[in-house]
Structure formats: C-alpha cells, structure tokens
Design an enzyme around this catalytic site. Structure first.
Site, PDB file in Angstrom:
ATOM      1  N   THR A 480       7.895  -1.102   5.869  1.00  0.00           N
ATOM      2  CA  THR A 480       9.140  -0.693   6.516  1.00  0.00           C
ATOM      3  C   THR A 480       9.429   0.777   6.235  1.00  0.00           C
ATOM      4  OG1 THR A 480      10.303  -1.502   4.559  1.00  0.00           O
ATOM      5  CG2 THR A 480      10.132  -3.003   6.448  1.00  0.00           C
ATOM      6  N   MET A 572      13.638  -3.303   0.736  1.00  0.00           N
ATOM      7  CA  MET A 572      12.686  -3.766   1.746  1.00  0.00           C
ATOM      8  C   MET A 572      11.252  -3.472   1.314  1.00  0.00           C
ATOM      9  SD  MET A 572      14.352  -3.082   5.517  1.00  0.00           S
ATOM     10  CE  MET A 572      14.571  -1.309   5.317  1.00  0.00           C
ATOM     11  N   HIS A 573      11.031  -2.320   0.711  1.00  0.00           N
ATOM     12  CA  HIS A 573       9.687  -1.989   0.243  1.00  0.00           C
ATOM     13  C   HIS A 573       9.197  -2.981  -0.802  1.00  0.00           C
ATOM     14  CE1 HIS A 573       9.393   2.517   1.559  1.00  0.00           C
ATOM     15  NE2 HIS A 573       9.511   1.674   2.581  1.00  0.00           N
ATOM     16  N   GLU A 574      10.096  -3.418  -1.674  1.00  0.00           N
ATOM     17  CA  GLU A 574       9.702  -4.408  -2.677  1.00  0.00           C
ATOM     18  C   GLU A 574       9.191  -5.683  -2.023  1.00  0.00           C
ATOM     19  OE1 GLU A 574       9.514  -4.055  -5.875  1.00  0.00           O
ATOM     20  OE2 GLU A 574      10.325  -2.025  -5.963  1.00  0.00           O
ATOM     21  N   PHE A 577       5.543  -4.349   0.422  1.00  0.00           N
ATOM     22  CA  PHE A 577       4.384  -3.673  -0.144  1.00  0.00           C
ATOM     23  C   PHE A 577       3.442  -4.693  -0.774  1.00  0.00           C
ATOM     24  CE2 PHE A 577       6.489   0.714  -0.755  1.00  0.00           C
ATOM     25  CZ  PHE A 577       6.023   1.100   0.495  1.00  0.00           C
TER      26      PHE A 577
END
Length: 909
Positions: A480, A572-574, A577
């Site tokens: 994202t 969101m990255h958590e 990824f």
C-alpha cells in the site's frame, strides 16, 4: 580527446589507451598546460602528460590504468598491460584457405569487398601509389606530396592519418613518410604480398574475428592474387568463379561443417556457410596442427552506412513538417544566470539566482533521481544551505527534462518490503519541503513515480508538464502507499483521481490530470521551469518575513492533517509487507535489468479470451412481441499497421531516428532505448489507443513485432470484455421482453374466459358472470400481478387485440373500482361520455360484432368494501371483478355504463 560520452566514456578511455600501447606513444591531455599549483608534481611519481612523446619502458611491460567515475557513484578502474611479443613463426603451411566475408545488405557487402581490394592492393605498392592515396586524403594534387616529407609537415592531423592508414593498409604516424609507408609493405616484408602468413592470417581472422551477417561471400583460394580476382568480380557485379560461393546457393541438407573443414573439403564448407549455414569456426581450428600459428591481424573495418547526425537536425526536419502557424512557445521567464554558490558534480546541484531564488536540480548519474544515499544527503545539504542564507526568498526544486524522481531504489524497496526499514525512518521525503522556511516550488518537467511523485507534490506550489507521465505505482510492488501519499495525492489531484491512480498504478499524462481538474499548475514541458521561476520571482518580491510566517502557518496545517495519515499508512504496511511484496519487487526489477542487458524476457502465455456466448430467448407461447434492438457490433480495432505506425513514431522521436532506420530484428535496448524511453514509448501507445499498459511491458516484449502483437492482443481482450458486457445488457432486455410476452398471454387467457362467459348474453351489459369465470379471472389476475409490474417496466402499456367469437354485437367492459359508486360516471342505462352506446363502436375500439376485444394490462386489486358479489350457480357467492391498476383505466374501453352500484339496487334488479 573526444569529450564526455556519458555511458560510453569508459570504452573511449580504453580505446585511447590501447591505441597508445599499439603505437607506443603517449598523447597529451587537453587543457592541461597549467597544472594545479596546490599539487607538487615534482615531489611525486605522477606526471600530467602535456606533450606527445615515445612511450619508453625498461624491462617491465607498458601498463596503464583507466578510471571511470559516474556522478551516481558507479566507479570502475581497469589495469591494462601490453601483450607480450608474439613468438617467431615458421613457414606457413600450404593452402588453400577459406576466406569469408559478410554484411547486412548487398550494397554494404559490395563496399566491403572494395575495402578489401584497396587493402590488398596497398601491400607492396610503389611510393607513387601511396602518394596518390595521400593526395586524395588531403585533397591536393599528387605532385604536392613529397615522398620523403613526414606526414605531419604535409598537414596530416589525427583524422587524416587514420584515413591514410585505412587507404594504404599500414599504420601511418605523423613521422611516417610516403616512401617509408611503401617500404613497410614491400614484397617479402610483414603484410606484403609475399608474406607467407598473410593469406592464412586473413582467412583465420575473417572466420573467428567477424560476426556472420545475412549476405555472404566465401572464397577458397591459395594465393592473394586469386582472392583479389574474386573480390573484384563481386565488386564489379560479375558472376562467381569456380571456388567462390555467394549467398543463395543450396547448402547441403546435412553437413558436419567441422569434420568437413578438418578433412580439407573447404568448398563444401564454403557453400554451406554462404547459403546461411552455421559453422563453429573455433571448433574447426581447435587442436588442428595444420595452422597452429594462425593469428588475428588488423583488417579493414565494416563499411557502416554514413549519415548526418548533428544534434537537433532530425528534430528540425520533423518540426518543419508541422502545420503553419504553430510557432514554438517561448517561456514566460528566461532562467536567470547563476549569481553565486553554484555546485557541480553532486547528485543535487545548488544554484542561487537573482533575485534570491535558490534553484535545486536533482541530477544523479543513473538518470532516475532515485532516493539513493547520495541523493538524500544532497537534498539535506541543499535545504540546509537555504536555511543558512538569508538572501534566499524562494526555492525551485526540479529534476532533469526527462525525470523528476522515480522514488525509492530497488534495494530500498526490498529492504522496506522485507521489514528491514520503514518509510518513517526518513521523514524528510514527506516533511522536508513542508519544514523549509521558504516557499518551495516543484517543477516536475520530467516523469515522476511512486514516492518520487509524492515527494514533489509536498511543495507549496507544483508545476507539472502536460507531456510527462505520473504514476502512483505502490500496488504494482505489492504494498500500500506510504509517505502520506494517500493524503497528498488526494489533496493535489482530487480523491477520485488519486484513488484511480493508486488502485490501477497506471501511467497518467499531465494533460489528463489537467483535464480532470488537478489542483496544480500545468505547462508544456519546455516551459515548466520557466513557469516555476516566474512564480518564485513573484514570491521573492514580497516581504520576506511575511512570506515566511505565511509559509509556516500553511505548512503546519498540512503537517497536522498528515500525522494521522502517516500512522494509518504505517499500520497498513504492517499488514501487507512480506514475502509476496518482496517477490513482486524482485520480479519487476529482474525484468528491468534484463531489458538493460538486452536479454528479452520470455513471452508469457496468456489464456485465450473466450468469445461472448450467444444469448437465447425462449419461445413465447403466444405471439412474440417485437424483439428489442440488438447493439451494433463493435467497429474493428486498430490493425497491426496502425499500431506499428504509433510505435515507429515514438521510437523515432525518442532515439532521433528516421523510420527507415528502425530495425525490427533488434531489441529496443539494442536500438538505444533506455528505461525513460520505455516510459515515453508506453505513454504514446496508451494515448493513441486508450490503454493503460505498464512500462514494464517493454521489458516483456522487447522488439517492435512482439510489442505490436501484445498491444493488439490487449486491445482485442479489452474489446472482447466490452462485447461481453454489451451482450449481457442485450440479454437483460430480452429477458424483460420474455416476461412481457408471458404476461400478455395471461391477459389473453383472461379475455377468452370473459368472452366465453358472456357469449350468450343479451341486453346492454352482462351484469352476471358465472362463478367459474370469476374464479378464473381472480386466479389469473393474482398470478399476473408480478408479471404486470415487469411488463410496465420493460414496455409501455400496450393494448392487445384478441380474436374472440361473439354471438351478440356488444362491446364489453369489466366494472372498475371507480365504476362501482363513482359519481363521476354515467348512471345505469346511459352511455358514459366517450363510450359507445349499445350496438355502436366507440372511437378507437373494435366495431360491434367484429369479434375483437382490446385489453390493457391487468393487475390484481383488493375487493372494494361495497363491491357487488356475483351470483353463482345454486346461490353460491361469486368473486369481485377488476381489471386495471388503481389508476383507473377501464379494462375494456368503449363499454357502456355499469349496472347497479349498491346492494339495494342489486336487490331491486
């Protein structure tokens, strides 16, 4: 000394060193007459070569170091040592020898043959012949060439020396004389016609030292004279001799060329090779004792087709064809001259212009302006200088004409996706421009992608180029957006446009953003910097303190809104990824690396798009209504010729070629197209055909034919999808029409039941209907209620003509809720206004006795409280009759007024 050749600088330096090793001379460096006074060269082992002299050496071989330094941090150093002297060779073995020659076109092959003729004729020629060649090079009469004068005194420069070397076939130096050159090629000397190894070396070099091309000539010969003869016959257009073979002859179907070569069957090998067959020459010579000492030797170079290549001349010819009146636009503000503080050789160039405008130019060595360590350090230093200099009133940040910034590096993306870092580790990329105390104007003349685009949009004012493309390609890498991109893209481009860019990751041209109302300034690419400088000049003229106070207030508001966005994007990255995003990044950049290395990626196998299934309409039990209109078939899409035309034009504009110079057999990389050119190419295709293909497509389909086929396939796929959607809409319309037909059939059955029930009735109106008929009507109307709604939706209310056998001349009408007690209708026994009297046809209805009753659609309604029950057999109570909906249109137009309107009147009747 030929100037900076960018990516070819390293090979240019290597070539210069090799020439010095070959001629054993050191050449001076240009512009080095005055050395740096801060370097004590006398006390060091280093010297700056400022004059031409012999390269002498002791017992050690000559060596040289070549350094290549790129502005982006790519450094290379190569050590070169001269080759050891070749050992003395014994007498060459007896021939014959196989000499091969090839070129890309017949004309170039003929020119190649002429070059070899001149080369061979130059061996052992008299001094008068050499003097003639020298005179031709200088453009003077032959009598002006003294045989014993050195060539430098005769006026030969480096270019003229090279031309003379090619003409006479032996190296020409400034100290050479015409007589000396003739003596070097004297009979029996090295390179002369009596050199025993000359033909063996020429044949060997032609086989292992030249790449085979489509048009070929092969000669099996035992001496130089015979080779000259065959070359002359080919150059003059005559037929081949007995041992000469040219392309087009039928090669043996199966030939072990290596075995045939070693067996001495050279004519077979020559015919096979000339006809296009492959010969592995290294295997032919491996371990062969017949020519153990054959060597490569200098031979004439390829006769490349010469062309004028002045920078801008091709563009000028294209502009000349532009419509009249389209004069080039001039920028509103000319870029000011640098005043002070200019810095060169860094990833970020800082220039302080009048009046108080700091110009920051991102320009790394790779041409992508990615977020390398050097780029980030350069930006921080540049903005630190802005803060330190009170004379700076405004900042203009820009990149090159082609690229503003392409965002994170491949290594940075891999580390980010793998969890080794977070974008919040470098807050400068989303806060740096906001925290600058001076207004920042971003001039995005070139393309920008991902984080590079978001970085530029954080400027206080933004100017985009209509011709450039911009992309939010975060999802392309499998994760994202970050850097607050979800906020800044929506703020600058609008939420709808931003969402589309983030979801699709497609390339969006500046002119589309302008057309869709993006909240930034736009200009033609050539005017972007001038527009930004004009804005900066206007700001610089305002009171500095007031400007900085306003800048801080506006930036604080943005930073306040940005803080929660950064938190959400980090969360969101958590979630996203991981290995999948890392894999997508690896795949993407593997394609890019393969393109740069000219290694075409394998063509992916795409499933065939199924043709839309033909829709079928079930046959109606009664007369089928008129079929709904079928959508017109889609017009044919662009053919391959049209797609090729677009690709050719884009390639020619990017590579400064003419259409005739585009070679479809070469990859785009081999033609010189880089990654930025790939973006330009895809942009042209997307604009021409309304597509949104990615620039990585050029890596997957790296030649013109393959890309044309892919574009055609993409267009066909999109049109098939549209056709499927259109067919689905037509099917829905047909289904509605089918429902209409079924409801109509039900209404017709109702009419038949009523007509049958009243077939024997007499009088003004049939006041009594049998219970069976009433039950049928009640059942039919209840069943038809749902269908009637579909009928009204799909079609306008339509009257249905039904043939009914009639025994009495009458026009019937079922009583409606309004008829049963509505004072607005006629009294019993009288014709209602607009209705026909008994025995007469109402206007627009069937004539009496015609046997045709007109029916509107039916709908079930609840019984009215005072509805009159019908009398059934044996005193049974009947049902309530009603035809149309509550709107009140009569069921049978043209009928007389109804009968009794109350129970009392019914009893009297």
């Amino acid at each position: 000394n030929i100037g900076h050749l960018e990516s070819a600088a390293g090979i240019a330096g290597l070539t210069k060193v090799l020439l010095q090793l070959r001629h054993r001379e050191l050449v001076p460096s240009l512009h080095a007459e005055r050395t740096n006074p801060h370097i004590d060269f006398d006390d060091s082992p280093f010297r700056v070569q400022r004059e031409r002299r012999a390269w002498t050496t002791g017992d050690t071989p000559r060596r040289a170091g070549i350094s290549a330094f790129g502005a982006g941090g790519a450094n290379a150093h190569v050590l070169v040592e001269e080759a050891p002297p070749p050992p003395t060779r014994a007498l060459a073995p007896a021939g014959p020898w196989l000499f091969v020659l090839s070129a890309r076109t017949p004309e170039e092959l003929r020119a190649y043959a002429v070059r070899y003729l001149e080369f061979l004729d130059g061996t052992g020629r008299p001094a008068s012949w050499v003097a003639q060649r020298a005179a031709e090079v200088l453009g003077v009469p032959p009598e002006g060439i003294g045989p014993d004068e050195c060539l430098a005194d005769l006026g030969f420069d480096a270019l003229a020396l090279r031309e003379l070397t090619e003409a006479v076939g032996v190296p020409a130096t400034p100290e050479s004389t015409v007589a000396g050159l003739a003596g070097q090629a004297s009979p029996g000397g090295p390179g002369g016609p009596d050199d025993p190894w000359l033909l063996a070396d020429l044949a060997y070099t032609s086989q292992v030292g030249r790449r085979p091309m489509p048009h070929r000539l092969a000669v099996v010969t035992a001496d130089i004279a015979e080779l000259r003869k065959e070359l002359r016959r080919y150059a003059d257009g005559e037929g081949p001799g007995d041992h000469a073979h040219r392309g087009g002859a039928a090669a043996p179907a199966t030939l072990d060329a290596v075995a045939a070569f070693r067996a001495g069957r050279l004519d077979e090998v020559a015919a096979h090779w000339a006809a296009g067959g492959h010969v592995h020459w290294a295997d032919c010579h491996a371990g062969d004792s017949a020519d153990p000492a054959a060597r490569r030797r200098p031979m004439p170079g390829y006769p490349f087709r010469e062309e004028v290549a002045w920078v801008g001349r091709w563009k000028g010819t294209q502009d000349a064809a532009a419509p009249a009146g389209t004069a080039a636009r001039q920028p509103a503000v000319e870029p000011p001259e640098p005043r002070r503080g200019s810095s060169e050789g860094e990833a970020v160039e800082f220039r302080l212009l009048e009046p108080g405008i700091a110009l920051l130019v991102m320009r790394d060595g790779g041409g992508s302006n990615m977020f390398t360590d050097a780029m980030m350090s350069g930006l921080r230093r540049a903005f630190a200088r802005v803060e330190e200099d009170d004379g700076v009133r405004a900042v203009v940040l820009t990149g090159t004409d082609d690229v503003f910034s392409m965002g994170a590096t491949p290594e940075g993306l891999r580390t980010l996706a793998g969890g080794g870092s977070r974008f919040t580790d470098v807050p400068f990329v989303y806060e740096g421009l906001l925290r600058c105390s001076r207004p920042v104007i971003a001039a995005l003349s070139g393309h920008a992608s991902g984080g590079g685009l978001a970085f530029g949009l954080y400027a206080d004012l933004v100017v985009l180029a209509r011709e450039s493309v911009y992309r939010a390609n975060f999802l392309t890498y499998g994760f994202t957006p970050g850097m607050g991109a979800t906020h800044i893209l929506a703020d600058r481009f609008g939420p709808v446009m931003a969402a589309e860019m983030m979801y699709t990751g497609r390339l969006v041209q500046g002119e589309e953003l302008e057309r869709r109302g993006a909240n930034v300034a736009f200009a033609d690419r050539s005017d972007v910097l001038a527009t930004a400088l004009g804005l900066a000049r206007s700001i610089a003229e305002k009171p500095a303190e007031a400007v900085q106070v306003l800048k801080q207030d506006l930036a604080d508001r943005t930073l306040h809104r940005l803080a929660p966005v950064i938190e959400r994007e980090s969360a969101m990255h958590e979630r996203v990824f991981g290995p999948e995003s890392v894999g997508r990044i690896e795949e993407y950049f593997a394609k890019a690396d393969g393109f740069r290395a000219a290694r075409p990626a394998a063509e992916p196998v795409r499933p065939a798009v199924p043709a839309p299934a033909a829709s079928t309409v079930p046959a109606a039990p009664v007369r089928t209504p008129a079929a709904p209109p079928v959508p017109d078939p889609l017009p044919p899409g662009p053919d391959e010729a049209r797609i090729s035309e677009v690709l050719y034009r884009a390639l020619c504009e990017s590579l400064f070629l003419t259409p005739g110079e585009v070679d479809e057999a070469l990859s785009f990389s081999e033609m010189g197209l880089d990654s930025i050119g790939a973006v330009e190419l895809v942009r042209a295709v997307n604009k021409a055909f309304g597509l949104d293909i990615d620039s990585v497509t050029v890596y997957d389909h790296p030649t013109v034919p393959r890309l044309v086929a892919h574009v055609r396939e993409t267009i066909t796929r999109d049109r098939a999808l549209l056709a499927t959607a259109t067919t689905a809409a037509a099917t829905a319309t047909t289904a509605a029409a089918t429902t209409t037909a079924a409801a109509t059939a039900t209404a017709m059955a109702t009419a038949t039941a009523l007509a049958t029930a009243t077939a024997g009735a007499t009088g003004t109106v049939a006041r009594t209907v049998t219970a069976d008929a009433a039950t049928a009507v009640r059942t039919v109307t209840a069943d038809a209620a749902e269908a009637a709604g579909a009928v009204r939706t799909a079609t306008a209310p339509a009257r249905v003509s039904v043939a009914v056998p009639m025994t009495a001349p009458a026009v019937m009408e079922t009583p409606t809720a309004r008829d049963l007690g509505d004072p607005g209708h006629a009294a019993p026994g009288h014709a209602a206004p607009g209705h026909a009297a008994p025995g007469h046809a109402a206007p627009g209805s069937a004539a009496a006795g015609s046997g045709v009753v007109q029916l509107p659609p039916l709908r079930a309604v609840p019984p009215a409280p005072e509805a009159v029950p019908t009398a059934g057999p044996a005193g049974q109570s009947g049902g309530t009759l009603d035809g149309p909906d509550l709107g009140g249109e009569p069921s049978f137009p043209g009928a007389p007024a109804p009968g009794p309107t109350s129970r009392a009147e019914a009893d009297r009747t």
